[in-house]
Design a protein around this motif. Structure first.
Motif, short mmCIF file in Angstrom:
data_model
loop_
_atom_site.label_atom_id
_atom_site.label_comp_id
_atom_site.label_asym_id
_atom_site.label_seq_id
_atom_site.Cartn_x
_atom_site.Cartn_y
_atom_site.Cartn_z
N THR B 83 83.61 68.60 102.04
CA THR B 83 83.40 69.79 101.21
C THR B 83 83.67 69.41 99.76
O THR B 83 84.37 68.44 99.48
CB THR B 83 84.32 70.99 101.58
OG1 THR B 83 85.58 70.82 100.92
CG2 THR B 83 84.52 71.12 103.08
N ILE B 84 83.14 70.22 98.88
CA ILE B 84 83.27 69.92 97.45
C ILE B 84 84.72 70.05 97.01
O ILE B 84 85.12 69.48 95.99
CB ILE B 84 82.34 70.82 96.62
CG1 ILE B 84 82.07 70.21 95.24
CG2 ILE B 84 82.90 72.24 96.50
CD1 ILE B 84 80.90 70.83 94.50
N THR B 119 79.56 73.63 99.40
CA THR B 119 80.31 74.47 98.48
C THR B 119 80.41 75.90 99.03
O THR B 119 79.82 76.22 100.05
CB THR B 119 79.60 74.49 97.10
OG1 THR B 119 80.45 75.11 96.13
CG2 THR B 119 78.29 75.28 97.16
N SER B 132 83.79 77.01 94.39
CA SER B 132 82.39 76.76 94.00
C SER B 132 82.41 76.11 92.61
O SER B 132 82.04 76.72 91.63
CB SER B 132 81.61 78.06 93.96
OG SER B 132 81.57 78.66 95.23
N GLU B 134 80.76 73.79 91.03
CA GLU B 134 79.61 72.98 90.56
C GLU B 134 79.62 72.81 89.04
O GLU B 134 79.25 71.76 88.51
CB GLU B 134 78.29 73.63 90.96
CG GLU B 134 78.06 73.74 92.45
CD GLU B 134 78.77 74.93 93.07
OE1 GLU B 134 79.59 74.68 93.97
OE2 GLU B 134 78.55 76.07 92.66
N VAL B 171 74.58 69.59 96.39
CA VAL B 171 75.57 70.60 96.79
C VAL B 171 74.93 71.66 97.68
O VAL B 171 74.09 72.45 97.22
CB VAL B 171 76.18 71.25 95.53
CG1 VAL B 171 77.31 72.19 95.93
CG2 VAL B 171 76.68 70.19 94.56
#
Lengths: 320, 326
Positions: B83-84, B119, B132, B134, B171
């Motif tokens: 996961t991010i 994300t 989140s 990004e 993503v």
């Protein structure tokens, strides 16, 4: 013991002298404000860089940390392109974008100096992965300072290289201080090669890093081992005669300690050996020294006369 | 064309690129024997073997760092960060190395690397697993950031990312894997151009700009707004870097009003950037303030109800639109 021709031995000596003269000149240029940023000199550690790099085969690779000038010279980058880089010129090896800490030459399999401590270790793991992935016969020599053995990158990169049996020679250039913190003040286990046990990796030698031929032999053997079997961790015990970087007040060690190590100057030791065992004369060595000075002076001239980058260069090479 | 989920589209794209080019391989945590934590690489280990589907230790710094080194040395890794949220652990490898080695060494090195990751919030995973972020990665020159919203885009964008010579963070939204769409799997060379956004819905009264899951929220809001007689255009950014400024500016010049939807935090985020771009490029076309609908400015909580309240939804978007369409 190294089976090297006299010519090769003389070339190695010459290589060490060129590094020393380059570093002295760099310090001078830094003090004049002609080199900026951080400047980490290799003075005192020449035997390690020269011995290790000269052990590389044609297909092998090398990557190092930010104290990279000696590796750059040993791999065969002309000093003029190194000095041009340090002076931020477009003719520098990295076109003036990298500076002293970011010298590289892809064509010579030198993947660069890296300024984040330990940041290049996983890159070495990845560079070596190609050998196993494509069944190619090469090894990657990854030089690092003793300070980098305590960052997470060290653990993750060495472990992954062991899990995948990758041909990496992890060589700790142990100059006994990570910046100003002595190894025994930073590491629970001060015999750093012993870390290999934790990864199920071959524990290599702790070689005398002031003896260029000892480093050469040990590295040569390690490279062969790595290609056949997988990673190996070794140490080169060395010492830097100057500060960590320019402007280091060196409060962490005494002048006496530095003087003591200077007695064992790797260039002088090797020179004495050449005179004693290989019928070289002091006059010959003096010629090499003069040639090195001339080479560096010409390099300064080249760098000085090279153009500075322009605004548009800012946006070049961000993407391919 | 074939109807498939985002999961299947990504899986197909990976397989096709691995079949096409032996240098393309996968590495990451649980990508092999397990089959991928989101089941994207299920079956890959059996079909391609451990040489090309490489399970790694839990070592995010080394996953990204080693993938970068392999890419520099001529391979084309697709590295997976589960996961991010774990990308924070690998931040230095991503930002200081993958994104910079080309520039820093005067263009000597090329990094054909894709970092696939997931994300998004909304799954009751608590504050550390629901980010989140990004925008953080889009901040840095040297990276591309792909944020597909549907199966068609995910397929075309991933194929383009794998064939490109630059590091791409790809993503995927963890709650969108089951979304279905028509995907042109019959064309093995189908790719969507890097840095080109898309009009997901045409409209004339207001422009809704978003990406990833936010596009679905914006489309839902647009449906509701239509019932109230407001025609909303929805721009799907697809890529946060390179950012396709032209398309949303063009749309804004038509509608003169904009709401930006993103799941990141409101401060210093994607919506803030889009708003600034409008100020730079279309100030004279502005009939009302640009509004942002982002996550609430708080860590995401575990409680289902509370978490849902923190995230953007169509209702919040409709409300924001009504504040500026008068």
């Amino acid at each position: 013991m190294a089976d090297l021709s006299k010519d090769t031995l003389l070339d190695m000596y010459r290589n060490m002298v060129v590094i020393r003269r380059l570093e002295e000149k760099s310090a001078e240029l830094y003090q004049q404000g002609l080199i900026g940023g951080f400047l980490h000199l290799y003075i005192g550690q020449e035997a390690t860089g020269v011995g290790a790099v000269w052990a590389l085969g044609e297909d092998d690779h090398v990557i190092t940390a930010y104290r990279d000038h000696g590796i750059a010279v040993s791999i065969g980058i002309e000093p003029k392109y190194i000095l041009a880089e340090m002076m931020g010129k477009t003719t520098g090896v990295s076109k003036g974008k990298g500076g002293s800490m970011h010298l590289a030459d892809k064509d010579k399999h030198f993947w660069g100096g890296y300024a984040i401590v330990g940041g290049h270790l996983p890159l070495a793991t990845g560079l070596a992965l190609r050998a196993r992935y494509k069944d190619e016969n090469f090894a990657v020599l990854c030089l690092m300072g003793d300070g980098s053995t305590n960052i997470g990158y060290f653990h993750e990169s060495l472990n992954m290289s062991a899990v995948w049996d990758l041909p990496v020679v992890w060589m700790i250039e142990n100059n006994q201080y990570g910046m100003g913190t002595a190894v025994d003040r930073a590491s629970g286990e001060t015999e750093l090669v012993k870390r290999a046990v934790g990864y199920g990796m071959k524990e290599g030698p702790r070689v005398d890093g002031m003896d260029v031929l000892a480093v050469y032999d040990a590295t040569k053997e390690a490279l062969e081992y790595a290609k056949k079997n997988g990673p190996i961790l070794m140490e080169s015990l060395t010492y830097r005669f100057v500060g960590h970087s320019m402007g280091d007040p060196e409060r962490y060690r005494t002048k006496e300690e530095v003087h003591e190590y200077q007695e064992g100057d790797p260039i002088r030791i090797f020179g004495d050996k050449l005179i004693g065992e290989h019928k070289v004369t002091q006059e010959q060595l003096d010629v090499f020294d003069r040639e090195a000075r001339d080479l560096i002076n010409e390099a300064v001239e080249f760098a000085t006369n090279s153009p500075n980058p322009e605004f548009d260069d800012l946006f070049v090479d961000i993407y391919s | 064309m074939k109807m498939m989920t985002i999961r299947e589209a990504i899986s197909n794209a990976l397989r096709e690129e691995m079949d096409r080019d032996d240098d393309v391989f996968i590495m990451g945590e649980e990508v092999g024997v397990w089959g991928g934590t989101y089941a994207v690489t299920r079956g890959f280990y059996d079909d391609y073997g451990e040489r090309r589907v490489r399970d790694t230790p839990i070592s995010e710094m080394a996953i990204v760092g080693a993938a970068t080194g392999a890419a520099m040395n001529g391979l084309r890794p697709v590295a997976e960060l589960m996961t991010i949220n774990f990308a924070f652990v690998a931040m230095d490898a991503i930002v200081n190395h993958a994104a910079k080695v080309r520039y820093m060494f005067g263009g000597q090195f090329t990094v054909p690397l894709v970092i696939r990751t997931t994300t998004g919030g909304g799954r009751q995973l608590g504050a550390t697993h629901s980010h989140s972020p990004e925008a953080i990665f889009a901040h840095f020159p040297g990276l591309y950031i792909a944020c597909p919203s549907n199966a068609y885009d995910a397929y075309g964008m991933l194929k383009a990312s794998i064939r490109d010579d630059n590091p791409v963070m790809f993503v995927e939204h963890s709650t969108l894997y089951q979304k279905r769409a028509e995907v042109p799997v019959d064309d093995p060379d189908f790719m969507l151009p890097i840095g080109k956004s898309n009009i997901a819905r045409e409209g004339s009264d207001v422009t809704l700009v978003s990406y990833s899951k936010g596009v679905h929220i914006a489309l839902e809001a647009a449906e509701q707004l239509e019932k109230d007689g407001v025609s909303a255009e929805v721009v799907d950014l697809r890529w946060l870097r390179p950012l396709d400024t032209d398309l949303f500016i063009e749309s804004f010049k038509k509608t003169n009003r904009m709401v930006v939807v993103d799941e990141g935090y409101p401060m210093f985020g994607v919506a803030s950037e889009i708003t600034a771009q409008v100020m730079d490029h279309a100030f004279d076309w502005m009939d009302a303030p640009v509004k942002r609908v982002s996550a609430e400015d708080a860590p995401l909580p575990y409680s289902r109800e509370l978490e849902q309240m923190a995230l953007p939804d169509a209702e919040k978007v409709v409300k924001a639109v009504k504040e500026i369409v008068y």
